[in-house]
Write a protein that holds these residues in place. Structure first.
Motif, PDB file in Angstrom:
ATOM      1  N   VAL A 113      -1.277   6.171   5.338  1.00  0.00           N
ATOM      2  CA  VAL A 113      -0.632   4.855   5.381  1.00  0.00           C
ATOM      3  C   VAL A 113       0.739   4.955   6.055  1.00  0.00           C
ATOM      4  O   VAL A 113       1.084   4.143   6.909  1.00  0.00           O
ATOM      5  CB  VAL A 113      -0.501   4.260   3.955  1.00  0.00           C
TER       6      VAL A 113
ATOM      7  N   ILE B  24      -4.261  11.931  -3.050  1.00  0.00           N
ATOM      8  CA  ILE B  24      -3.386  10.758  -2.939  1.00  0.00           C
ATOM      9  C   ILE B  24      -2.280  11.008  -1.909  1.00  0.00           C
ATOM     10  O   ILE B  24      -1.903  10.097  -1.163  1.00  0.00           O
ATOM     11  CB  ILE B  24      -2.799  10.381  -4.311  1.00  0.00           C
TER      12      ILE B  24
ATOM     13  N   ALA C 155       0.830  -1.204   0.000  1.00  0.00           N
ATOM     14  CA  ALA C 155       0.000   0.000   0.000  1.00  0.00           C
ATOM     15  C   ALA C 155       0.862   1.251   0.000  1.00  0.00           C
ATOM     16  O   ALA C 155       0.580   2.205  -0.737  1.00  0.00           O
ATOM     17  CB  ALA C 155      -0.934  -0.001   1.206  1.00  0.00           C
ATOM     18  N   ALA C 156       1.912   1.257   0.801  1.00  0.00           N
ATOM     19  CA  ALA C 156       2.793   2.429   0.837  1.00  0.00           C
ATOM     20  C   ALA C 156       3.446   2.651  -0.527  1.00  0.00           C
ATOM     21  O   ALA C 156       3.504   3.783  -1.020  1.00  0.00           O
ATOM     22  CB  ALA C 156       3.855   2.242   1.920  1.00  0.00           C
TER      23      ALA C 156
ATOM     24  N   MET D 205       0.749   3.825  -3.123  1.00  0.00           N
ATOM     25  CA  MET D 205       0.360   5.224  -2.894  1.00  0.00           C
ATOM     26  C   MET D 205       1.432   6.187  -3.400  1.00  0.00           C
ATOM     27  O   MET D 205       1.119   7.207  -4.007  1.00  0.00           O
ATOM     28  CB  MET D 205       0.084   5.491  -1.411  1.00  0.00           C
ATOM     29  N   ARG D 206       2.693   5.858  -3.156  1.00  0.00           N
ATOM     30  CA  ARG D 206       3.774   6.719  -3.663  1.00  0.00           C
ATOM     31  C   ARG D 206       3.785   6.737  -5.184  1.00  0.00           C
ATOM     32  O   ARG D 206       3.994   7.791  -5.797  1.00  0.00           O
ATOM     33  CB  ARG D 206       5.116   6.251  -3.120  1.00  0.00           C
TER      34      ARG D 206
ATOM     35  N   PHE E  17      -3.761  10.269   1.383  1.00  0.00           N
ATOM     36  CA  PHE E  17      -3.848   8.820   1.603  1.00  0.00           C
ATOM     37  C   PHE E  17      -2.464   8.223   1.882  1.00  0.00           C
ATOM     38  O   PHE E  17      -2.324   7.355   2.742  1.00  0.00           O
ATOM     39  CB  PHE E  17      -4.488   8.118   0.402  1.00  0.00           C
ATOM     40  N   ALA E  18      -1.460   8.679   1.155  1.00  0.00           N
ATOM     41  CA  ALA E  18      -0.104   8.172   1.379  1.00  0.00           C
ATOM     42  C   ALA E  18       0.377   8.505   2.785  1.00  0.00           C
ATOM     43  O   ALA E  18       1.010   7.677   3.448  1.00  0.00           O
ATOM     44  CB  ALA E  18       0.851   8.758   0.336  1.00  0.00           C
ATOM     45  N   ASN E  19       0.051   9.694   3.253  1.00  0.00           N
ATOM     46  CA  ASN E  19       0.421  10.072   4.610  1.00  0.00           C
ATOM     47  C   ASN E  19      -0.349   9.259   5.651  1.00  0.00           C
ATOM     48  O   ASN E  19       0.200   8.937   6.704  1.00  0.00           O
ATOM     49  CB  ASN E  19       0.208  11.567   4.841  1.00  0.00           C
TER      50      ASN E  19
ATOM     51  N   LEU F 213       1.186   6.171  -7.243  1.00  0.00           N
ATOM     52  CA  LEU F 213       0.024   6.935  -7.705  1.00  0.00           C
ATOM     53  C   LEU F 213       0.249   8.439  -7.537  1.00  0.00           C
ATOM     54  O   LEU F 213      -0.136   9.241  -8.389  1.00  0.00           O
ATOM     55  CB  LEU F 213      -1.237   6.505  -6.944  1.00  0.00           C
ATOM     56  N   PHE F 214       0.901   8.814  -6.440  1.00  0.00           N
ATOM     57  CA  PHE F 214       1.226  10.223  -6.206  1.00  0.00           C
ATOM     58  C   PHE F 214       2.138  10.749  -7.313  1.00  0.00           C
ATOM     59  O   PHE F 214       1.903  11.833  -7.860  1.00  0.00           O
ATOM     60  CB  PHE F 214       1.883  10.391  -4.833  1.00  0.00           C
TER      61      PHE F 214
END
Length: 142
Positions: free
Chosen positions: A96, A89, A66-67, A70-71, A92-94, A73-74
């Protein structure tokens, strides 16, 4: 990424228990792989403890993946100049990375801050986090 994750028979009971504890309701049946990933990710961010050992390895895999996702996708949203999506995003990354929901106080990421203090600050939701620097200690204490 999560296509090879399956729900084993011994995990179903624990997934049902976790599904009752996560903050965002899961619409799918806990016996579906997508629901399992959803529940595990929410349990990770919420810092819920797993009862048994059946889900520990899957939890670690979901956490790491997930981490990384997310990175990625960012980076994609940032390179395409999609500012709204990039901001979402990043949030969301933060969540996670720091294991703190967006609706919670940023102080929750620190282990030495008592939970009762964080909860009291979260109840004062009418005050923006940026304004806390302007408040006096007596104002914060109220």
């Amino acid at each position: 990424e999560f296509s090879h994750i399956t729900v084993r028979e011994e995990e179903k009971l624990e997934l049902v228990k976790l599904a009752a504890k996560v903050p965002i309701p899961v619409k799918e049946s806990p016996s579906e792989p997508s629901a399992k990933i959803n529940i595990l990710l929410q349990a990770y961010i919420s810092k819920l403890k797993l009862d048994g050992f059946a889900l520990v390895s899957d939890m670690a895999f979901v956490q790491q993946s997930a981490a990384r996702i997310m990175r990625a996708l960012f980076e994609i949203a940032l390179r395409r100049n999609w500012s709204g999506l990039t901001k979402l995003i990043l949030a969301f990354a933060n969540m996670v990375a720091h294991r703190v929901w967006r609706s919670q106080s940023p102080l929750r990421q620190f282990k030495n801050v008592p939970e009762i203090v964080s909860r009291k600050l979260e109840r004062k939701s009418d005050i923006e986090w940026a304004r806390y620097a302007d408040l006096t200690p007596s104002d914060i204490g109220e």
